[in-house]
Write an enzyme that holds these catalytic residues in place. Sequence first.
Site, PDB file in Angstrom:
ATOM      1  N   CYS A 135      -1.276  46.877  42.246  1.00 39.28           N
ATOM      2  CA  CYS A 135      -0.813  48.048  41.370  1.00 39.28           C
ATOM      3  C   CYS A 135      -1.110  49.519  41.658  1.00 39.28           C
ATOM      4  O   CYS A 135      -0.410  50.609  41.481  1.00 39.28           O
ATOM      5  CB  CYS A 135      -1.213  47.974  39.810  1.00 39.28           C
ATOM      6  SG  CYS A 135      -3.011  47.829  39.711  1.00 39.28           S
ATOM      7  N   HIS A 167      -5.815  48.800  35.546  1.00 39.68           N
ATOM      8  CA  HIS A 167      -4.517  48.684  35.855  1.00 39.68           C
ATOM      9  C   HIS A 167      -4.012  50.117  35.960  1.00 39.68           C
ATOM     10  O   HIS A 167      -4.205  50.986  35.137  1.00 39.68           O
ATOM     11  CB  HIS A 167      -3.828  47.799  34.837  1.00 39.68           C
ATOM     12  CG  HIS A 167      -2.635  47.505  35.315  1.00 39.68           C
ATOM     13  ND1 HIS A 167      -2.020  46.746  36.361  1.00 39.68           N
ATOM     14  CD2 HIS A 167      -1.318  47.662  34.551  1.00 39.68           C
ATOM     15  CE1 HIS A 167      -0.802  46.674  36.170  1.00 39.68           C
ATOM     16  NE2 HIS A 167      -0.576  47.306  35.327  1.00 39.68           N
TER      17      HIS A 167
HETATM   18  C1  LIG Z   1       1.714  46.370  31.941  1.00 37.68           C
HETATM   19  O1  LIG Z   1       2.281  45.149  32.175  1.00 37.68           O
HETATM   20  C2  LIG Z   1       1.404  44.173  31.713  1.00 37.68           C
HETATM   21  C3  LIG Z   1       2.135  42.667  31.971  1.00 37.68           C
HETATM   22  O2  LIG Z   1       2.560  42.596  32.917  1.00 37.68           O
HETATM   23  C4  LIG Z   1       0.965  44.350  30.458  1.00 37.68           C
HETATM   24  O3  LIG Z   1      -0.003  43.428  30.040  1.00 37.68           O
HETATM   25  C5  LIG Z   1       0.406  45.698  30.342  1.00 37.68           C
HETATM   26  O4  LIG Z   1      -0.111  45.883  29.075  1.00 37.68           O
HETATM   27  C6  LIG Z   1       1.350  46.722  30.802  1.00 37.68           C
HETATM   28  N1  LIG Z   1       0.536  47.882  30.791  1.00 37.68           N
HETATM   29  C7  LIG Z   1       1.266  49.234  30.277  1.00 37.68           C
HETATM   30  C8  LIG Z   1       0.124  50.201  30.398  1.00 37.68           C
HETATM   31  O5  LIG Z   1       2.238  49.370  30.063  1.00 37.68           O
END
Ligand SMILES: *[C@@H]1O[C@H](CO)[C@@H](O)[C@H](O)[C@H]1NC(C)=O
Length: 355
Positions: free
Chosen positions: A21, A301
């Site tokens: 990511c 993330h």
């Molecule tokens: C990004 O996607 C994931 C699932 O793949 C989800 O769990 C997560 O909350 C999302 N994050 C954002 C910041 O949108």
Amino acid sequence: MLYEIVFFFCLVGLRNLGNTCFMNSILQCLSNTPELRDYCLRNIHRSDLNSTCQTNVALMEEFAKLTQSLWTSVNNEAISPSDFRNQIQRYAPKFMGCNQQDAQEFLRSLLDGLHNEVNRVTVRPKVSAEDFDHLSDDEKGRRMWNMYLEREDSKVVDLFVGQLKSSLTCTACGFRSTVFEPFWDLSVPIAKSSGEVTLKDCMKLFTKEDVLDGDERPTCNRCKAKRKCTKRFSIQKFPQILVLHLKRFSDSNNRASKLSTYVNFPLKELDLRDFASESSERAVYNLYAVSNHTGNALGGHYTAYCRNPALGEWYSYNDSRVSPMSSSQVRSNNAYVLFYELATPSNSKYQTCRL
Ligand SMILES: *[C@@H]1O[C@H](CO)[C@@H](O)[C@H](O)[C@H]1NC(C)=O
Ligand SMILES: *[C@@H]1O[C@H](CO)[C@@H](O)[C@H](O)[C@H]1NC(C)=O
Ligand SMILES: *[C@@H]1O[C@H](CO)[C@@H](O)[C@H](O)[C@H]1NC(C)=O
């Protein structure tokens, strides 16, 4: 021109190849950088790739291919960046494997790799040890910049590289010396506060006078001895694209801890003239992309949000998912790397005539 006909809106995600990511977030920010995107879409990089002098030029090619896929895809299916990843791993083995990496370090390595492949300089001249100390600061800055371009000159440099001035003043004799250095991004410390801070507070901290004492004392050229000095940064040359890295991690290698201070930054008209070496330089920027880090120092993330250059609207890129978002969501306490573009075409005093 063909690319203008097959021109879609880059609302295409990138598949996560296992903790990639950080890479996807930066690739989306770069692919929404209009001049870099056009450079790839028009295949201008091809004429810059000089196959006679460079043996391995596959990184730029894969980057361009990926950008082209993102911008000419006819369906909204996510694309796999695996060919690109194979190349960046060859260039920077650090990004091997599936470890969570730092997006800003990745950005630097990537820009460095792309630049090296499309550098217009094929034979770097020897560094001359010219003495510019008798010149005015601006003249010295200009000569140092031209010397830099004699070695490093590419589309990537045209877009991302600026010049920083640091002034050292000896506290004993008052002698002032200046050093000019190119920068590819600015790592800005986050001002301490229990509440929110502004980006300008952080820039003030970045350019505030620092005292170099004890073991850090530099040698004063007039006293010819180690002296306590004050040091201050200012921006001598503003780049077309200004990348601001908010130093949320106390140590990027250990990632010991993360600051989640809310930094309030403007989406439009960030005016940095106060931080310029010379007050006359125009330095107003608009935001177009942000790399967002959620989580803590040990794991997290990355997502990106980018203002689509064709639509003018903001979209969130979470690996393979792309969704519209409101510009009011762009600021959060997770904004990590900010991409700003100079508001007017650069009329920099350094602009060189190139045929
Ligand atoms: C990004 O996607 C994931 C699932 O793949 C989800 O769990 C997560 O909350 C999302 N994050 C954002 C910041 O949108
Ligand atoms: C590569 O550089 C050499 C020497 O500078 C030049 O003669 C040649 O035409 C260049 N090749 C391409 C493909 O641009
Ligand atoms: C950025 O991070 C914040 C905090 O986790 C999250 O609420 C927000 O959805 C993220 N933004 C995007 C566009 O992914």
